[in-house]
Scaffold this motif. Structure first.
Motif, PDB file in Angstrom:
ATOM      1  N   TYR A 209      -4.477   7.612   2.622  1.00  0.00           N
ATOM      2  CA  TYR A 209      -4.230   9.015   2.967  1.00  0.00           C
ATOM      3  C   TYR A 209      -4.444   9.214   4.462  1.00  0.00           C
ATOM      4  O   TYR A 209      -5.492   8.848   5.005  1.00  0.00           O
ATOM      5  CB  TYR A 209      -5.171   9.932   2.188  1.00  0.00           C
ATOM      6  CG  TYR A 209      -4.894   9.971   0.695  1.00  0.00           C
ATOM      7  CD1 TYR A 209      -3.991  10.893   0.159  1.00  0.00           C
ATOM      8  CD2 TYR A 209      -5.519   9.073  -0.163  1.00  0.00           C
ATOM      9  CE1 TYR A 209      -3.735  10.922  -1.203  1.00  0.00           C
ATOM     10  CE2 TYR A 209      -5.265   9.083  -1.526  1.00  0.00           C
ATOM     11  CZ  TYR A 209      -4.375  10.024  -2.039  1.00  0.00           C
ATOM     12  OH  TYR A 209      -4.120  10.042  -3.382  1.00  0.00           O
TER      13      TYR A 209
ATOM     14  N   LEU B 119       0.853  -1.201   0.000  1.00  0.00           N
ATOM     15  CA  LEU B 119       0.000   0.000   0.000  1.00  0.00           C
ATOM     16  C   LEU B 119       0.872   1.228   0.000  1.00  0.00           C
ATOM     17  O   LEU B 119       1.945   1.255   0.613  1.00  0.00           O
ATOM     18  CB  LEU B 119      -0.916   0.007   1.229  1.00  0.00           C
ATOM     19  CG  LEU B 119      -1.943  -1.128   1.332  1.00  0.00           C
ATOM     20  CD1 LEU B 119      -2.644  -1.071   2.687  1.00  0.00           C
ATOM     21  CD2 LEU B 119      -2.967  -1.040   0.212  1.00  0.00           C
ATOM     22  N   ASP B 120       0.392   2.273  -0.657  1.00  0.00           N
ATOM     23  CA  ASP B 120       1.140   3.521  -0.745  1.00  0.00           C
ATOM     24  C   ASP B 120       0.559   4.499   0.280  1.00  0.00           C
ATOM     25  O   ASP B 120      -0.538   5.042   0.081  1.00  0.00           O
ATOM     26  CB  ASP B 120       1.026   4.091  -2.160  1.00  0.00           C
ATOM     27  CG  ASP B 120       1.878   5.344  -2.346  1.00  0.00           C
ATOM     28  OD1 ASP B 120       2.654   5.659  -1.438  1.00  0.00           O
ATOM     29  OD2 ASP B 120       1.736   6.008  -3.395  1.00  0.00           O
ATOM     30  N   PHE B 121       1.262   4.715   1.391  1.00  0.00           N
ATOM     31  CA  PHE B 121       0.799   5.615   2.437  1.00  0.00           C
ATOM     32  C   PHE B 121       1.234   7.037   2.128  1.00  0.00           C
ATOM     33  O   PHE B 121       2.429   7.312   1.948  1.00  0.00           O
ATOM     34  CB  PHE B 121       1.351   5.196   3.804  1.00  0.00           C
ATOM     35  CG  PHE B 121       0.546   4.124   4.480  1.00  0.00           C
ATOM     36  CD1 PHE B 121      -0.216   4.417   5.600  1.00  0.00           C
ATOM     37  CD2 PHE B 121       0.538   2.813   3.992  1.00  0.00           C
ATOM     38  CE1 PHE B 121      -0.971   3.427   6.224  1.00  0.00           C
ATOM     39  CE2 PHE B 121      -0.207   1.828   4.608  1.00  0.00           C
ATOM     40  CZ  PHE B 121      -0.964   2.133   5.731  1.00  0.00           C
ATOM     41  N   ILE B 122       0.267   7.941   2.064  1.00  0.00           N
ATOM     42  CA  ILE B 122       0.537   9.365   1.841  1.00  0.00           C
ATOM     43  C   ILE B 122       0.104  10.108   3.097  1.00  0.00           C
ATOM     44  O   ILE B 122      -1.082  10.179   3.408  1.00  0.00           O
ATOM     45  CB  ILE B 122      -0.217   9.891   0.605  1.00  0.00           C
ATOM     46  CG1 ILE B 122       0.213   9.110  -0.638  1.00  0.00           C
ATOM     47  CG2 ILE B 122      -0.008  11.386   0.435  1.00  0.00           C
ATOM     48  CD1 ILE B 122      -0.566   9.444  -1.887  1.00  0.00           C
TER      49      ILE B 122
ATOM     50  N   ASN C 112      -8.894   4.981   3.094  1.00  0.00           N
ATOM     51  CA  ASN C 112      -8.369   3.833   2.348  1.00  0.00           C
ATOM     52  C   ASN C 112      -9.468   3.225   1.491  1.00  0.00           C
ATOM     53  O   ASN C 112     -10.657   3.384   1.784  1.00  0.00           O
ATOM     54  CB  ASN C 112      -7.795   2.782   3.300  1.00  0.00           C
ATOM     55  CG  ASN C 112      -8.866   2.102   4.128  1.00  0.00           C
ATOM     56  OD1 ASN C 112      -9.394   2.704   5.055  1.00  0.00           O
ATOM     57  ND2 ASN C 112      -9.178   0.846   3.802  1.00  0.00           N
TER      58      ASN C 112
ATOM     59  N   LYS D 226      -2.240  -2.375  -3.659  1.00  0.00           N
ATOM     60  CA  LYS D 226      -1.691  -1.399  -4.623  1.00  0.00           C
ATOM     61  C   LYS D 226      -2.582  -0.162  -4.743  1.00  0.00           C
ATOM     62  O   LYS D 226      -2.752   0.385  -5.818  1.00  0.00           O
ATOM     63  CB  LYS D 226      -1.493  -2.052  -5.987  1.00  0.00           C
ATOM     64  CG  LYS D 226      -0.499  -3.201  -5.970  1.00  0.00           C
ATOM     65  CD  LYS D 226      -0.329  -3.807  -7.357  1.00  0.00           C
ATOM     66  CE  LYS D 226       0.648  -4.969  -7.311  1.00  0.00           C
ATOM     67  NZ  LYS D 226       0.858  -5.588  -8.650  1.00  0.00           N
ATOM     68  N   THR D 227      -3.198   0.230  -3.628  1.00  0.00           N
ATOM     69  CA  THR D 227      -3.964   1.492  -3.597  1.00  0.00           C
ATOM     70  C   THR D 227      -3.314   2.441  -2.609  1.00  0.00           C
ATOM     71  O   THR D 227      -2.429   2.063  -1.841  1.00  0.00           O
ATOM     72  CB  THR D 227      -5.428   1.250  -3.190  1.00  0.00           C
ATOM     73  OG1 THR D 227      -5.461   0.615  -1.910  1.00  0.00           O
ATOM     74  CG2 THR D 227      -6.146   0.368  -4.203  1.00  0.00           C
ATOM     75  N   ARG D 228      -3.739   3.670  -2.617  1.00  0.00           N
ATOM     76  CA  ARG D 228      -3.165   4.693  -1.741  1.00  0.00           C
ATOM     77  C   ARG D 228      -3.969   4.790  -0.443  1.00  0.00           C
ATOM     78  O   ARG D 228      -5.185   4.620  -0.435  1.00  0.00           O
ATOM     79  CB  ARG D 228      -3.142   6.054  -2.427  1.00  0.00           C
ATOM     80  CG  ARG D 228      -2.229   6.107  -3.634  1.00  0.00           C
ATOM     81  CD  ARG D 228      -2.152   7.537  -4.176  1.00  0.00           C
ATOM     82  NE  ARG D 228      -1.292   7.614  -5.341  1.00  0.00           N
ATOM     83  CZ  ARG D 228      -1.699   7.467  -6.595  1.00  0.00           C
ATOM     84  NH1 ARG D 228      -2.984   7.227  -6.832  1.00  0.00           N
ATOM     85  NH2 ARG D 228      -0.862   7.546  -7.596  1.00  0.00           N
TER      86      ARG D 228
END
Length: 637
Positions: free
Chosen positions: A557, A515-518, A573, A553-555
């Motif tokens: 926030y 997962l892409d953590f922003i 999420n 594979k989702t972001r």
């Protein structure tokens, strides 16, 4: 008027009733024929409509079609029957014409505008209708009929029809030639309706004359008697009442012939039985006070049998009293009494009405305030008002509802306490044996166990025991939160650093999650009054849920902002599962977003997080937008 006729009260009363019925009769159909003009009448418009609609068929359609030829024949025969009217029809496309007198259009227009009363030009394609006064186009006057509107809208072909209507004298001459000529028949209908209207108005005038003459005669005959003014006023009031009843009846029956018989009979029955009752009461020395006593007795029994009717009568007694007084004044000739007491009585009734309304409004307001208190949580509150039959049952029911709710709440709280105590005790009792199990498993892992595959069993036991330990700790924590038995160590904490620390400690799990953590946080310290360990637990639970339930594979926030005097933290999420549940339900204990239970979880994470946040005077709320799962946390600065 004959004196003997005046003395015959029943016959005179019947005549007066019939006269009142005649005067109040309502017949709008005849009234429109008073001073009516035939050239603006409904009958003439019928003629114009029939000629106009049929004229189109005379010059349009396929001449080879048998059906169209039949239409043409029928239409031309119909128009040819109007021997007094002059008709000229022209098809502007094919130039085909039809006429019942003159074939030349120019000659036709010149002749008819000079020799006929009205000439109409109707163009169906342009949907126009003109009244021609001469053969000059500038003298055209666009018109629309009263009853049929614009006759030109009935068709859409490019056809122009000219219709000339003769003078009355020429129409009357058809009586000698052909009394079945359509225009002459319509004229006869008009004359018949006009005569009926005149008769209708004439009857009203005669009926009014009879009534006025009767009352003038009565006035002259009673000039020498005493109390003449009272008697005259009595007659006026009686006849006014009769007029009101008749007007109501006329609205019901309209212009039905039944009205004349029913209303006359009704008025006469009211007069006859009213007179008989009063006459009998005078002979038996029965006075109004006796009626009041009997009424009270009946109302008392009515109270026991029908509370609704009794309540209605009880609270409209002022109006009933006023009606009774008016009836007594009319039938007992108490006009002098009414003249002096009516103003005072009206003022008194108004004052009493105001006080009654004020009392009722105050009681309603007391009931409303009581309901608000019960609604806002004060379920032990009792509504108290002065005894009132209208509100006593309502107040009693509301108070009983409050008692019932109070009992239900007490039972629920008792059940909740017992459940929390059970969970706490069971969790505590499970900790001791579980700790021993975990310790022995730890010792087993250090031994060189043969055969080797038993090590796999030990690993499974270790994993499951650790999960059981977490579950028991969550249960223990949830029970303490549910019973408000949670201990907090509130102090100034940098919430920004606390969130960052949580992310750092869970960095390995985050990296494995794909997962892409922003993360968006301010570049400064943000202090709030909070328990650091409990708040860290909240962040850990929320991020653990994100790692379990997010789509790969989702972001993700995570935002921390300061606004409106509060610290706002949001976690967003994309869920891998369908979010088909209520956002408010997911924060309840033992509720899971993964309804299929394919993932590990107790359903206590968000419930514990919500309880810990609220214990620190914060707010945790869940929102769902499609597959987007949002957790919002607000802390007071």
């Amino acid at each position: 008027m004959d004196i003997k006729l005046i003395k015959n009260k029943n016959l005179v009363a019947l005549v007066i009733c019939f006269c009142i019925t005649i005067i109040t009769a309502n017949n709008d159909f005849y009234m429109k024929y008073i001073n009516a003009d035939f050239y603006k009448s409904y009958e003439l418009e019928q003629v114009l409509y029939e000629i106009a609609t049929q004229s189109v068929y005379t010059v349009v359609g396929d001449n080879a079609s048998e059906k169209m030829l039949d239409y043409k024949t029928e239409s031309r025969n119909m128009i040819s029957n109007y021997t007094t009217a002059n008709v000229f029809v022209i098809n502007n496309d094919s130039k085909e014409v039809y006429y019942n007198n003159i074939s030349d259009i120019d000659k036709y227009l010149k002749t008819v505008t000079e020799s006929y009363h009205n000439v109409y030009e109707i163009n169906f394609k342009e949907k126009t209708m003109y009244l021609l006064n001469s053969n000059s186009d500038s003298d055209k006057v666009r018109v629309s009929t009263n009853y049929f509107g614009n006759l030109a809208q009935t068709r859409k072909e490019d056809v122009t029809t000219y219709i000339a209507i003769p003078f009355i004298i020429n129409i009357k001459e058809m009586k000698k030639i052909n009394n079945n000529e359509p225009l002459y028949v319509k004229y006869k209908e008009f004359i018949k309706n006009t005569d009926a209207a005149n008769l209708f108005v004439g009857c009203k005038i005669i009926a009014s004359t009879i009534i006025i003459t009767y009352y003038l005669s009565m006035f002259i005959l009673e000039l020498s008697k005493k109390d003449i003014l009272n008697k005259i006023l009595k007659k006026i009031l009686l006849i006014s009442l009769a007029f009101i009843i008749s007007l109501l009846q006329s609205k019901i029956y309209g212009w039905s012939i039944l009205y004349y018989f029913i209303n006359t009979g009704l008025l006469y029955l009211i007069y006859y039985f009213g007179f008989k009752i009063l006459e009998k009461n005078r002979k038996n020395n029965i006075y109004p006070k006796d009626y009041a006593h009997n009424l009270i007795v009946k109302l008392t029994s009515l109270k026991m049998n029908n509370k609704e009717i009794y309540t209605i009568i009880k609270y409209v007694w002022i109006f009933i009293l006023l009606t009774i007084i008016q009836v007594i004044i009319m039938f007992y000739e108490l006009y002098e009494f009414a003249m002096y007491t009516a103003p005072l009585l009206s003022i008194a009734l108004c004052v009493i009405s105001i006080f009654i309304i004020k009392d009722k409004v105050n009681k309603i307001e007391t009931i409303r305030n009581g309901i608000d208190k019960i609604k806002n949580g004060n379920i032990e509150h009792k509504i108290e008002i002065k005894k009132d039959i209208l509100f006593d049952d309502i107040v009693k029911d509301i108070n009983e509802i409050g008692e019932t709710v109070n009992i239900a709440v007490e039972e629920r709280l008792k059940s909740e306490r017992m459940k929390n105590e059970l969970i706490t005790n069971v969790s505590h009792d499970l900790k001791t044996p579980l700790t021993a199990i975990i310790n022995y498993i730890s010792l087993m892992k250090k031994e060189d166990i043969q055969p080797k595959h038993i090590n796999d069993y030990v690993q499974v036991l270790d994993k499951r025991s650790q999960r059981l330990k977490i579950l028991i700790e969550d249960l223990f924590e949830a029970s303490k939160i549910g019973s408000n038995n949670i201990e907090l160590n509130l102090e100034e904490n940098d919430i920004n650093q606390l969130l960052t620390q949580t992310l750092v400690e869970m960095e390995d799990y985050i990296n494995e999650s794909k997962l892409d953590f922003i993360v968006n946080t301010p570049d400064k310290e943000v202090y709030i009054l909070a328990d650091g360990k409990k708040t860290f637990r909240v962040f850990e639970n929320i991020i653990s849920n994100i790692l379990k339930y997010s789509l790969e594979k989702t972001r993700v926030y995570i935002d921390l902002v300061e606004r409106d005097g509060k610290i706002h933290i949001s976690f967003k999420n994309i869920s891998k599962y369908q979010l088909n549940f209520d956002p408010d339900e997911i924060t309840e204990r033992f509720t899971r977003g993964d309804l299929s239970r394919n993932t590990e979880g107790s359903g206590l994470g968000l419930a514990i997080a919500k309880g810990l946040i609220e214990a620190q005077d914060g707010e945790l709320k869940v929102d769902i937008i499609g597959d987007l799962f949002i957790v919002n946390i607000d802390f007071n600065i």
